[in-house]
Design a protein around this motif. Structure first.
Motif, PDB file in Angstrom:
ATOM      1  N   UNK A   1       2.802  12.164 -14.507  1.00  0.00           N
ATOM      2  CA  UNK A   1       3.064  10.522 -15.304  1.00  0.00           C
ATOM      3  C   UNK A   1       4.671  10.121 -15.737  1.00  0.00           C
ATOM      4  N   UNK A   2       4.696   8.952 -14.831  1.00  0.00           N
ATOM      5  CA  UNK A   2       6.501   8.865 -15.218  1.00  0.00           C
ATOM      6  C   UNK A   2       5.874   6.951 -15.504  1.00  0.00           C
ATOM      7  N   UNK A   3       7.033   6.457 -16.168  1.00  0.00           N
ATOM      8  CA  UNK A   3       6.990   4.686 -16.984  1.00  0.00           C
ATOM      9  C   UNK A   3       7.848   4.512 -16.023  1.00  0.00           C
ATOM     10  N   UNK A   4       7.575   3.929 -14.660  1.00  0.00           N
ATOM     11  CA  UNK A   4       8.887   3.857 -14.010  1.00  0.00           C
ATOM     12  C   UNK A   4       9.061   2.353 -13.315  1.00  0.00           C
ATOM     13  N   UNK A   5      10.443   1.984 -14.859  1.00  0.00           N
ATOM     14  CA  UNK A   5      10.384   0.373 -14.223  1.00  0.00           C
ATOM     15  C   UNK A   5      10.900  -0.196 -13.381  1.00  0.00           C
ATOM     16  N   UNK A   6      11.270  -1.696 -13.089  1.00  0.00           N
ATOM     17  CA  UNK A   6      12.180  -1.382 -12.663  1.00  0.00           C
ATOM     18  C   UNK A   6      14.087  -1.722 -12.574  1.00  0.00           C
ATOM     19  N   UNK A   7      14.195  -1.552 -13.832  1.00  0.00           N
ATOM     20  CA  UNK A   7      15.282  -0.694 -13.549  1.00  0.00           C
ATOM     21  C   UNK A   7      15.846   0.757 -13.272  1.00  0.00           C
ATOM     22  N   UNK A   8      14.679   1.200 -13.275  1.00  0.00           N
ATOM     23  CA  UNK A   8      15.111   2.367 -13.545  1.00  0.00           C
ATOM     24  C   UNK A   8      15.888   3.376 -11.989  1.00  0.00           C
ATOM     25  N   UNK A   9      16.297   3.822 -11.840  1.00  0.00           N
ATOM     26  CA  UNK A   9      16.941   4.348 -10.497  1.00  0.00           C
ATOM     27  C   UNK A   9      16.136   4.703  -9.718  1.00  0.00           C
ATOM     28  N   UNK A  10      15.199   5.021 -10.219  1.00  0.00           N
ATOM     29  CA  UNK A  10      14.466   5.574  -8.644  1.00  0.00           C
ATOM     30  C   UNK A  10      14.264   5.103  -8.112  1.00  0.00           C
TER      31      UNK A  10
ATOM     32  N   UNK B   1       1.151  -0.797   0.061  1.00  0.00           N
ATOM     33  CA  UNK B   1       0.409  -0.166   0.265  1.00  0.00           C
ATOM     34  C   UNK B   1       0.853   1.311   0.010  1.00  0.00           C
ATOM     35  N   UNK B   2       2.316   1.424   0.794  1.00  0.00           N
ATOM     36  CA  UNK B   2       3.095   2.134   0.591  1.00  0.00           C
ATOM     37  C   UNK B   2       3.840   2.362  -0.260  1.00  0.00           C
ATOM     38  N   UNK B   3       3.890   1.820  -1.494  1.00  0.00           N
ATOM     39  CA  UNK B   3       4.410   2.184  -2.577  1.00  0.00           C
ATOM     40  C   UNK B   3       3.478   1.834  -3.414  1.00  0.00           C
ATOM     41  N   UNK B   4       2.304   2.513  -3.059  1.00  0.00           N
ATOM     42  CA  UNK B   4       1.442   2.767  -4.184  1.00  0.00           C
ATOM     43  C   UNK B   4       1.143   3.943  -3.851  1.00  0.00           C
ATOM     44  N   UNK B   5       1.216   4.381  -2.892  1.00  0.00           N
ATOM     45  CA  UNK B   5       0.985   5.821  -2.197  1.00  0.00           C
ATOM     46  C   UNK B   5       2.440   6.617  -2.687  1.00  0.00           C
ATOM     47  N   UNK B   6       3.368   5.994  -2.525  1.00  0.00           N
ATOM     48  CA  UNK B   6       4.831   6.415  -3.149  1.00  0.00           C
ATOM     49  C   UNK B   6       4.567   6.339  -4.393  1.00  0.00           C
ATOM     50  N   UNK B   7       3.963   6.376  -5.814  1.00  0.00           N
ATOM     51  CA  UNK B   7       3.874   6.203  -6.878  1.00  0.00           C
ATOM     52  C   UNK B   7       2.503   7.168  -7.393  1.00  0.00           C
ATOM     53  N   UNK B   8       1.796   6.569  -6.677  1.00  0.00           N
ATOM     54  CA  UNK B   8       1.084   8.088  -6.654  1.00  0.00           C
ATOM     55  C   UNK B   8       1.554   9.108  -6.218  1.00  0.00           C
ATOM     56  N   UNK B   9       2.094   9.475  -4.847  1.00  0.00           N
ATOM     57  CA  UNK B   9       2.790  11.428  -4.700  1.00  0.00           C
ATOM     58  C   UNK B   9       3.679  11.376  -6.162  1.00  0.00           C
ATOM     59  N   UNK B  10       4.813  10.413  -6.513  1.00  0.00           N
ATOM     60  CA  UNK B  10       5.620  10.694  -7.731  1.00  0.00           C
ATOM     61  C   UNK B  10       5.142  11.711  -8.814  1.00  0.00           C
ATOM     62  N   UNK B  11       3.833  10.630  -8.966  1.00  0.00           N
ATOM     63  CA  UNK B  11       3.291  11.054 -10.127  1.00  0.00           C
ATOM     64  C   UNK B  11       2.399  12.467  -9.819  1.00  0.00           C
ATOM     65  N   UNK B  12       2.332  12.506  -8.548  1.00  0.00           N
ATOM     66  CA  UNK B  12       1.248  13.818  -9.096  1.00  0.00           C
ATOM     67  C   UNK B  12       2.556  14.729  -8.553  1.00  0.00           C
ATOM     68  N   UNK B  13       2.779  14.630  -8.156  1.00  0.00           N
ATOM     69  CA  UNK B  13       4.907  16.152  -8.442  1.00  0.00           C
ATOM     70  C   UNK B  13       5.487  16.086  -9.069  1.00  0.00           C
ATOM     71  N   UNK B  14       5.307  14.243 -10.278  1.00  0.00           N
ATOM     72  CA  UNK B  14       6.120  14.883 -11.279  1.00  0.00           C
ATOM     73  C   UNK B  14       5.444  14.823 -12.681  1.00  0.00           C
TER      74      UNK B  14
END
Length: 102
Positions: free
Chosen positions: A75-84, A60-73
Motif C-alpha cells: 500500500x502506498x499513498x500516492x499524491x499528485x505531487x509524488x515523483x512517481x 482504467x489503465x491508471x487504475x491498473x497501474x495503481x493496483x500493480x504498484x500496490x501489489x508489487x510494493x
C-alpha cells in the motif's frame, strides 16, 4: 506530420519512460522489471491508451497501474505531487502527444 516530428515525439516518450523508471527506483529502490510483470504490463497499457487518446481506457489503465504498484510494493499513498505520479503523468502526456505507433 514530418518524420522529424515523429522522431522527436518518440524520443520524448523514451525520455519520459526513463524519468518514470528513475522516479520508481528512487522511490522504491532497485527494480528488476521484466515485460511479463503486471506492473510493466499496466504501464504499457497506460501508454497505449494514452497514444490512442482513449480517455476511458486511460482511466482504467491508471487504475491498473495503481493496483500493480500496490501489489508489487505494498500500500502506498500516492499524491499528485509524488515523483512517481508526476513521472507517470509525463509519460502519459508524451505518449498522447506521440499518438499511435505507425
Amino acid at each position: 506530420m514530418g518524420t522529424e516530428t515523429m522522431i522527436d515525439h518518440e524520443a520524448t516518450v523514451k525520455q519520459a519512460s526513463a524519468h518514470l523508471y528513475e522516479a520508481m527506483t528512487h522511490h522504491y529502490g532497485p527494480l528488476d522489471l521484466a515485460a511479463h510483470q503486471p506492473l510493466v504490463k499496466a504501464i504499457s497499457e497506460y501508454g497505449q491508451r494514452s497514444r490512442e487518446h482513449n480517455d476511458d481506457g486511460v482511466k482504467l489503465a491508471s487504475a491498473h497501474v495503481y493496483e500493480a504498484l500496490t501489489h508489487h510494493f505494498g500500500p502506498r499513498d500516492l499524491a499528485a505531487n509524488d515523483p512517481v505520479v508526476k513521472a507517470l503523468a509525463e509519460y502519459g502526456q508524451a505518449c498522447r502527444d506521440a499518438g499511435p505507433k505507425a
